[in-house]
Design an enzyme around this catalytic site. Structure first.
Site, PDB file in Angstrom:
ATOM      1  N   ASP A 236      -5.209  -6.653   5.986  1.00 38.06           N
ATOM      2  CA  ASP A 236      -6.406  -5.951   5.519  1.00 38.06           C
ATOM      3  C   ASP A 236      -7.483  -6.953   5.128  1.00 38.06           C
ATOM      4  O   ASP A 236      -8.643  -6.863   5.530  1.00 38.06           O
ATOM      5  CB  ASP A 236      -5.998  -5.069   4.321  1.00 38.06           C
ATOM      6  CG  ASP A 236      -7.073  -4.082   3.934  1.00 38.06           C
ATOM      7  OD1 ASP A 236      -8.072  -3.946   4.672  1.00 38.06           O
ATOM      8  OD2 ASP A 236      -6.935  -3.436   2.878  1.00 38.06           O
TER       9      ASP A 236
ATOM     10  N   LYS B 113       3.438 -15.441   2.810  1.00 39.28           N
ATOM     11  CA  LYS B 113       3.306 -16.217   1.568  1.00 39.28           C
ATOM     12  C   LYS B 113       4.730 -16.536   1.131  1.00 39.28           C
ATOM     13  O   LYS B 113       5.175 -16.222   0.018  1.00 39.28           O
ATOM     14  CB  LYS B 113       2.535 -15.377   0.538  1.00 39.28           C
ATOM     15  CG  LYS B 113       2.183 -16.088  -0.729  1.00 39.28           C
ATOM     16  CD  LYS B 113       1.093 -17.133  -0.574  1.00 39.28           C
ATOM     17  CE  LYS B 113       0.854 -17.851  -1.883  1.00 39.28           C
ATOM     18  NZ  LYS B 113       0.065 -19.094  -1.728  1.00 39.28           N
TER      19      LYS B 113
ATOM     20  N   TYR C 158       0.823  -1.214   0.000  1.00 36.30           N
ATOM     21  CA  TYR C 158       0.000   0.000   0.000  1.00 36.30           C
ATOM     22  C   TYR C 158       0.860   1.269   0.000  1.00 36.30           C
ATOM     23  O   TYR C 158       0.403   2.326  -0.401  1.00 36.30           O
ATOM     24  CB  TYR C 158      -0.954   0.029   1.204  1.00 36.30           C
ATOM     25  CG  TYR C 158      -2.006  -1.067   1.194  1.00 36.30           C
ATOM     26  CD1 TYR C 158      -2.042  -2.007   0.184  1.00 36.30           C
ATOM     27  CD2 TYR C 158      -2.963  -1.149   2.194  1.00 36.30           C
ATOM     28  CE1 TYR C 158      -2.993  -3.018   0.176  1.00 36.30           C
ATOM     29  CE2 TYR C 158      -3.917  -2.148   2.186  1.00 36.30           C
ATOM     30  CZ  TYR C 158      -3.925  -3.082   1.183  1.00 36.30           C
ATOM     31  OH  TYR C 158      -4.869  -4.074   1.168  1.00 36.30           O
TER      32      TYR C 158
ATOM     33  N   ASP D 190     -11.130  -8.437   7.480  1.00 36.36           N
ATOM     34  CA  ASP D 190     -12.521  -8.382   7.001  1.00 36.36           C
ATOM     35  C   ASP D 190     -13.146  -9.765   7.092  1.00 36.36           C
ATOM     36  O   ASP D 190     -14.298  -9.917   7.483  1.00 36.36           O
ATOM     37  CB  ASP D 190     -12.578  -7.898   5.536  1.00 36.36           C
ATOM     38  CG  ASP D 190     -12.927  -6.421   5.451  1.00 36.36           C
ATOM     39  OD1 ASP D 190     -12.478  -5.658   6.336  1.00 36.36           O
ATOM     40  OD2 ASP D 190     -13.638  -6.015   4.500  1.00 36.36           O
TER      41      ASP D 190
ATOM     42  N   ASP E 260      -3.044 -18.012   2.297  1.00 41.88           N
ATOM     43  CA  ASP E 260      -4.201 -18.687   1.703  1.00 41.88           C
ATOM     44  C   ASP E 260      -4.741 -19.755   2.657  1.00 41.88           C
ATOM     45  O   ASP E 260      -5.960 -19.898   2.844  1.00 41.88           O
ATOM     46  CB  ASP E 260      -3.878 -19.264   0.312  1.00 41.88           C
ATOM     47  CG  ASP E 260      -2.489 -19.891   0.222  1.00 41.88           C
ATOM     48  OD1 ASP E 260      -1.705 -19.762   1.183  1.00 41.88           O
ATOM     49  OD2 ASP E 260      -2.187 -20.512  -0.815  1.00 41.88           O
TER      50      ASP E 260
END
Ligand code: NAD
Length: 357
Positions: free
Chosen positions: A246, A190, A141, A250, A222
């Site tokens: 992020d 990852k 970001y 959620d 994942d």
């Protein structure tokens, strides 16, 4: 006397923030604290008023406060603006950077009364109590962004980088939190594909030696997305980089019944920032339908982390818990046998519970 900068922002931000202020005022009256609230513009509202989503005056008010309470920013109205003037990129990211907020804390706790509100099975989520600690000022970001014309179209690039310093800082913080909880830390990356993730995993592995009392595990992002739904009770503290955090938070919000229940604290600098984990929800803005509890619970985190007022923080959390036990629900959580409450009514109910504690 505590100084709190109040940034309602856009959409439902202007409806939910006043409810959190009401709760803080009730706490102030009960426990003899004075809160001085200074409201400032941010996001689309600031762009409309003064042409920038993060006016210098707003930043200054935040820096001169003990803590910042933010609603939410953004919405379709401002999506076509040049990137640097869009609320999220032009206000939220620089605000985090300017205040040095490198750690975002999202506790994910299921209030017992909400076991049926989630779309997930009761036996999977009952007893969920985890916290996601997300790195907030690095990664994709904040990396350099670029677009260039190429044969047949356009090529866009976002740079993802992390330094050992940035990783160590957030992971150490996460270990300290784990020490105060159930001594389990799961680092999410990852590392099978991404170089920054490999550095992340190496750094965590080194740090783990300093925290032998904490059980350290590593998980690919994942797999973590899947495990959060399959067996969320396996987690205590999750630490991860900016974008993975992020997305995972959620997802984790659904373990609490609704995204309207998930508070957050962003800390690291002198002034902490507290906001619900959700956005400005333009689809329900202005309809008295927004759940204010994530913002009210963020105010509790503000009391705990920035003002060191633990008893007062618990008072808000207990009040929220009782309102839920009494069967009141905003539309996002409503189920048979419960009583429907609007945004403002929910805030009033929390206030009356605080007063009666
Ligand atoms: P959102 O979180 O605003 O909404 C997603 C869904 O959740 C919507 O259906 C919404 O009605 C619901 N919802 C969210 N908060 C709720 C609440 N308190 N009570 C009841 N329901 C609630 O995400 P989005 O729709 O992807 O984004 C809307 C805008 O918010 C965009 O402009 C986005 O960029 C911005 N945004 C801002 C922040 C922030 O301010 N920190 C975070 C995320 C998104």
């Amino acid at each position: 006397m505590y100084k709190i900068a109040v940034l309602p922002g856009d959409g439902i931000g202007v409806e939910i923030v006043p409810e959190a202020i009401k709760a803080l005022q009730a706490v102030g009256e009960k426990y003899n604290h004075q809160f001085e609230f200074t409201e400032a513009l941010v996001g689309g509202a600031a762009y409309d008023a003064v042409g920038h989503p993060l006016p210098a005056e707003t930043l200054q008010i935040c820096k001169q406060s003990d803590a910042v309470l933010l609603g939410a920013i953004g919405g379709p109205k401002w999506e076509q603006l040049p990137v640097h003037l869009r609320p999220e990129v032009g206000a939220l990211l620089p605000l985090r950077k300017e205040l040095g907020l490198y750690a975002n804390l999202r506790p994910c706790f299921l209030f017992p009364g909400l076991t049926h509100a989630s779309t997930l099975k009761e036996e999977v989520i009952a007893g969920v109590d985890l916290i996601v600690i997300r790195e907030l000022t690095g990664g994709l970001y904040f990396g350099e962004k670029n677009r260039e014309k190429i044969d047949g179209g356009v090529k866009a690039t976002d740079i993802l980088s992390y330094s050992t310093y940035e990783i160590e800082r957030i992971v150490r913080y996460a270990y300290e939190v784990a020490r105060k909880r159930n001594h389990k830390l799961c680092s999410v990356d990852k590392a099978n594909v991404i170089e920054t993730s490999r550095l992340w995993r190496e750094t965590v592995t080194e740090l783990a030696k300093e925290y032998p009392d904490v059980e350290t595990s590593h998980m690919y992002v994942d797999n973590c997305a899947m495990q959060l739904i399959r067996n969320p009770k396996q987690f205590d503290v999750i630490v991860t980089e900016n974008m993975f955090g992020d997305i995972l938070t959620d997802e984790a919000s659904m373990l609490t019944g609704s995204i309207g229940m998930l508070p957050s604290a962003s800390i690291g600098g002198e002034v902490g920032l507290y906001e619900p984990s959700h956005g400005s929800a333009p689809d329900i803005a202005g309809q008295n339908k927004a759940n204010p509890l994530a913002t009210i619970l963020s105010a509790a985190m503000l009391l705990r982390y920035s003002l060191n007022l633990e008893k007062e923080a618990r008072a808000i959390e207990t009040a929220v818990s009782r309102v839920i036990e009494n069967g009141y629900r905003t539309p996002d959580l409503i189920e048979e046998g419960c009583r429907l409450a609007g945004t403002a009514e929910m805030g009033d109910l929390v206030v009356s519970q605080i007063k009666s504690l």
